[in-house]
Scaffold this motif. Structure first.
Motif, PDB file in Angstrom:
ATOM      1  N   SER A 130       0.815  -1.223   0.000  1.00 34.58           N
ATOM      2  CA  SER A 130       0.000   0.000   0.000  1.00 34.58           C
ATOM      3  C   SER A 130       0.848   1.274   0.000  1.00 34.58           C
ATOM      4  CB  SER A 130      -0.933   0.010   1.213  1.00 34.58           C
ATOM      5  OG  SER A 130      -0.177   0.027   2.419  1.00 34.58           O
ATOM      6  N   SER A 131       2.121   1.174   0.447  1.00 29.04           N
ATOM      7  CA  SER A 131       2.991   2.359   0.494  1.00 29.04           C
ATOM      8  C   SER A 131       3.331   2.888  -0.896  1.00 29.04           C
ATOM      9  CB  SER A 131       4.286   2.035   1.243  1.00 29.04           C
ATOM     10  OG  SER A 131       4.018   1.616   2.552  1.00 29.04           O
ATOM     11  N   LEU A 132       3.174   2.046  -1.927  1.00 29.45           N
ATOM     12  CA  LEU A 132       3.466   2.473  -3.306  1.00 29.45           C
ATOM     13  C   LEU A 132       2.198   2.772  -4.097  1.00 29.45           C
ATOM     14  CD1 LEU A 132       6.379   2.658  -4.503  1.00 29.45           C
ATOM     15  CD2 LEU A 132       6.261   1.218  -2.482  1.00 29.45           C
ATOM     16  N   ALA A 133       1.027   2.669  -3.468  1.00 32.89           N
ATOM     17  CA  ALA A 133      -0.235   2.866  -4.195  1.00 32.89           C
ATOM     18  C   ALA A 133      -0.376   4.296  -4.718  1.00 32.89           C
ATOM     19  CB  ALA A 133      -1.416   2.499  -3.303  1.00 32.89           C
ATOM     20  N   TYR A 173     -11.015   3.280 -13.862  1.00 33.13           N
ATOM     21  CA  TYR A 173     -11.125   2.477 -12.636  1.00 33.13           C
ATOM     22  C   TYR A 173      -9.746   2.147 -12.074  1.00 33.13           C
ATOM     23  CZ  TYR A 173     -15.964   1.542 -14.102  1.00 33.13           C
ATOM     24  OH  TYR A 173     -17.281   1.668 -14.485  1.00 33.13           O
ATOM     25  N   ASP A 174      -9.618   2.229 -10.746  1.00 35.88           N
ATOM     26  CA  ASP A 174      -8.424   1.750 -10.049  1.00 35.88           C
ATOM     27  C   ASP A 174      -8.761   0.403  -9.413  1.00 35.88           C
ATOM     28  OD1 ASP A 174      -6.213   3.612 -10.251  1.00 35.88           O
ATOM     29  OD2 ASP A 174      -7.481   5.044  -9.186  1.00 35.88           O
ATOM     30  N   ILE A 234      -7.466   6.033   2.668  1.00 39.13           N
ATOM     31  CA  ILE A 234      -6.560   7.025   2.070  1.00 39.13           C
ATOM     32  C   ILE A 234      -6.414   6.762   0.571  1.00 39.13           C
ATOM     33  CG2 ILE A 234      -4.173   7.863   2.007  1.00 39.13           C
ATOM     34  CD1 ILE A 234      -4.004   7.310   5.003  1.00 39.13           C
ATOM     35  N   ILE A 235      -6.220   5.492   0.194  1.00 34.57           N
ATOM     36  CA  ILE A 235      -6.049   5.136  -1.230  1.00 34.57           C
ATOM     37  C   ILE A 235      -7.353   5.376  -1.992  1.00 34.57           C
ATOM     38  CG2 ILE A 235      -5.571   3.235  -2.831  1.00 34.57           C
ATOM     39  CD1 ILE A 235      -3.716   2.076  -0.664  1.00 34.57           C
ATOM     40  N   LYS A 236      -8.472   5.000  -1.392  1.00 36.76           N
ATOM     41  CA  LYS A 236      -9.771   5.185  -2.063  1.00 36.76           C
ATOM     42  C   LYS A 236     -10.062   6.664  -2.281  1.00 36.76           C
ATOM     43  CE  LYS A 236     -11.761   0.899  -0.272  1.00 36.76           C
ATOM     44  NZ  LYS A 236     -12.729   0.314   0.671  1.00 36.76           N
ATOM     45  N   ASP A 237      -9.807   7.474  -1.262  1.00 34.98           N
ATOM     46  CA  ASP A 237     -10.068   8.920  -1.382  1.00 34.98           C
ATOM     47  C   ASP A 237      -9.135   9.562  -2.415  1.00 34.98           C
ATOM     48  OD1 ASP A 237     -12.006   8.685   0.549  1.00 34.98           O
ATOM     49  OD2 ASP A 237     -10.724   9.381   2.204  1.00 34.98           O
ATOM     50  N   TYR A 238      -7.886   9.110  -2.458  1.00 37.14           N
ATOM     51  CA  TYR A 238      -6.927   9.656  -3.415  1.00 37.14           C
ATOM     52  C   TYR A 238      -7.342   9.308  -4.843  1.00 37.14           C
ATOM     53  CZ  TYR A 238      -2.390  11.145  -5.221  1.00 37.14           C
ATOM     54  OH  TYR A 238      -1.398  11.806  -5.899  1.00 37.14           O
ATOM     55  N   ASN A 298     -10.543  11.624  -9.993  1.00 37.58           N
ATOM     56  CA  ASN A 298     -11.712  11.301 -10.833  1.00 37.58           C
ATOM     57  C   ASN A 298     -11.710   9.852 -11.332  1.00 37.58           C
ATOM     58  OD1 ASN A 298     -12.788  13.954 -10.647  1.00 37.58           O
ATOM     59  ND2 ASN A 298     -11.351  14.629 -12.219  1.00 37.58           N
ATOM     60  N   HIS A 299     -11.154   8.946 -10.511  1.00 34.24           N
ATOM     61  CA  HIS A 299     -11.228   7.514 -10.795  1.00 34.24           C
ATOM     62  C   HIS A 299     -12.244   6.863  -9.868  1.00 34.24           C
ATOM     63  CE1 HIS A 299      -6.730   7.726 -12.146  1.00 34.24           C
ATOM     64  NE2 HIS A 299      -7.544   8.329 -12.986  1.00 34.24           N
ATOM     65  N   ARG A 300     -12.652   5.661 -10.216  1.00 36.75           N
ATOM     66  CA  ARG A 300     -13.514   4.886  -9.326  1.00 36.75           C
ATOM     67  C   ARG A 300     -12.715   3.725  -8.761  1.00 36.75           C
ATOM     68  NH1 ARG A 300     -18.170   1.033  -9.982  1.00 36.75           N
ATOM     69  NH2 ARG A 300     -18.920   0.918  -7.858  1.00 36.75           N
ATOM     70  N   PRO A 301     -12.434   3.718  -7.443  1.00 41.18           N
ATOM     71  CA  PRO A 301     -11.649   2.615  -6.877  1.00 41.18           C
ATOM     72  C   PRO A 301     -12.503   1.371  -6.649  1.00 41.18           C
ATOM     73  CG  PRO A 301     -12.189   4.206  -5.170  1.00 41.18           C
ATOM     74  CD  PRO A 301     -12.748   4.759  -6.459  1.00 41.18           C
TER      75      PRO A 301
END
Length: 385
Positions: free
Chosen positions: A253-256, A271-272, A282-286, A291-294
Motif C-alpha cells: 500500500s505504500s506504493l499505491a 477504474y483503479d 486514504i487510497i480510495k479517497d486519493y 476522478n477515478h472509481r476505486p
C-alpha cells in the motif's frame, strides 16, 4: 490543436511501413527473419533507445554505447538471464549482431565493458526515459478503462541489510494514568504521502535496500525471500505504464499513491483495481480525487463482522450465478485485475527477469526498466495488429 493522425493510426502506419518496406529489404541483404527477430526490430524502432544515450566527453569519446543499448533491449526480448549468454549469442548469430549494430564478431565488447556500460545506463535511466516517451507519443491520447496495481517478489543474490530497530522509551505497563499522555504514534508512510504533491516526495520515503520479507498467498502459504519488490501499474491490454522498485519489507500500500499519481499523469483511465492489501480509505479517497472509481477487495482485518459479510457474499454468488441471477458489476470490473498478474508472469517467464544476478537497487531497477519497455511496446502493438 489536435493532431490530424491519432496515436493508434500513427502506430499502425509505422508497423505497416516496417512490414512492407524494411523487412523485405532486410531479407534481401541478411536472409529470412525469424518471428523473434521481427519482434526485436519493431521494439527497437519504436523505443529508439539510442536517442537517450548521453556520452559527451571532451577527449576520448566512449565507443559502442548505442550498439550496447540496443543489445540490452535484445537481452530482455531473447529472455537471456546473464550478459554472458547475450555475448555468446551475438558471436554466433549474425542477424542479431547486425541488428544491434556490430558487423564483425571481433568488434563485440568484453563482458567487463558490458557491465561498466550497464552501470552508466542505469545512472542515466535510458530505458525509463524511452518508456515514458513511447507512452507520451502513442498512448497518452487514449482512454483506458482499468488501471490495475500490484507487486511481485524479486529474489536477489545479495545479502540482506540488517535494519536497526528503534529503541522505544520504557514506560509503565498497563493503561496510562488519568491525564497522562502516551508517546505520540508515528504516522505510517501512507499517512505521510497523503499530504505530498509530487511523486519524488512520496518515493523519498521508500527504501530500496535489499532485505528479507514474508508474503502470504491466496492459499495461505507463506513465501520468504531476500531481495525486493517490483510494483506495477498496468492498463487494458496488459500494457505496463509505471514500474517502481522497493525493498522487500515495504508494504504494497505504500506504493499505491505514487503508482496511481504517476499513471494518471501519463494516460487516462477510469477504474483503479487493487487487491485487499490496498484496502484503506486514504487510497480510495486519493483515487476519487483524481476522478477515478476505486474497486478494491475487502480486507477483513480480523473483523468477525466483515468476515461473515464476505462469506455471505460468496455463498450468494455460488447460488445465484448458475441461475443467471447474479449481476454485480463491480465483480465483473474487478476480474480485469488479472492483467497486472499476467504482466508479472511475462517479465519473469519471457523477458529475462526470473533470475537477477546484478546487485544494487539502481542496476536491478534498470534490468526491469528494459524488460517493462519491451513488454509495453509488444502489448501496445497488439492494439493495432
Amino acid at each position: 490543436m489536435r493532431k490530424i493522425i491519432p496515436s493508434l493510426s500513427k502506430m499502425w502506419l509505422k508497423v505497416i511501413n516496417l512490414e512492407q518496406s524494411l523487412f523485405p529489404k532486410l531479407q534481401e541483404s541478411i536472409g529470412s527473419l525469424s518471428p523473434k527477430e521481427e519482434k526485436l526490430i519493431k521494439i527497437l524502432d519504436f523505443a529508439q533507445i539510442e536517442k537517450f544515450v548521453s556520452s559527451v566527453q571532451i577527449t576520448n569519446p566512449p565507443k559502442d554505447r548505442e550498439e550496447m543499448a540496443r543489445a540490452f533491449v535484445a537481452k530482455q526480448v531473447y529472455n537471456f538471464q546473464t550478459t554472458r549468454e547475450l555475448i555468446d549469442r551475438l558471436k554466433i548469430d549474425r542477424t542479431l549482431r547486425l541488428l544491434c549494430g556490430w558487423r564483425y564478431e571481433n568488434k563485440i565488447p568484453s563482458e567487463a565493458k558490458f557491465s561498466r556500460v550497464f552501470k552508466e545506463f542505469s545512472q542515466q535511466r535510458i530505458a525509463t526515459k524511452a518508456h515514458n516517451v513511447f507512452i507520451e507519443n502513442y498512448l497518452s491520447e487514449m482512454l483506458f478503462f482499468y488501471g490495475s496495481i500490484d507487486s511481485t517478489a524479486i529474489e536477489l543474490r545479495e545479502k540482506s541489510v540488517q535494519i536497526k530497530k528503534e529503541v522505544k522509551p520504557k514506560r509503565r505497563q498497563g493503561r496510562p494514568k488519568k491525564g497522562e499522555e502516551g508517546p505520540p504514534k508515528k504516522p505510517s508512510i501512507l499517512q505521510e504521502q497523503e499530504n505530498m504533491h509530487s511523486t519524488e516526495e512520496m518515493l523519498s520515503l521508500i527504501s530500496t535496500k535489499c532485505d528479507t520479507s514474508i508474503k502470504q498467498n491466496s492459499k495461505g502459504n507463506r513465501h520468504r525471500w531476500t531481495g525486493g519488490k517490483l510494483h506495477l501499474s498496468v492498463v487494458d491490454g496488459d500494457i505496463p505504464i509505471t514500474a517502481i522498485y522497493s525493498s522487500a519489507s515495504v508494504h504494497d500500500s505504500s506504493l499505491a499513491l505514487p503508482l496511481i499519481k504517476e499513471s494518471s499523469q501519463k494516460v487516462n483511465y477510469l477504474y483503479d483495481l487493487a487487491d485487499a492489501a490496498y484496502d484503506t480509505s486514504i487510497i480510495k479517497d486519493y483515487s476519487k480525487k483524481l476522478n477515478h472509481r476505486p474497486i478494491i477487495d475487502i480486507n477483513p482485518k480480523n473483523s468477525k463482522k466483515l468476515k461473515a459479510q464476505i462469506a455471505l457474499g460468496k455463498s450468494e454468488k455460488k447460488i445465484l450465478k448458475p441461475l443467471g441471477l447474479y449481476n454485480d458489476s463491480d465483480d465483473l470490473h474487478y476480474n480485469q485485475r488479472g492483467s497486472v498478474e499476467r504482466v508479472n508472469a511475462y517479465l519473469k517467464d519471457s523477458y529475462g527477469c526470473s533470475k537477477i544476478y546484478y546487485q544494487g537497487a539502481q542496476k536491478v531497477t534498470s534490468v526491469f526498466a528494459f524488460a517493462v519497455l519491451s513488454v509495453c511496446i509488444t502489448q501496445s502493438l497488439k492494439l493495432v495488429t
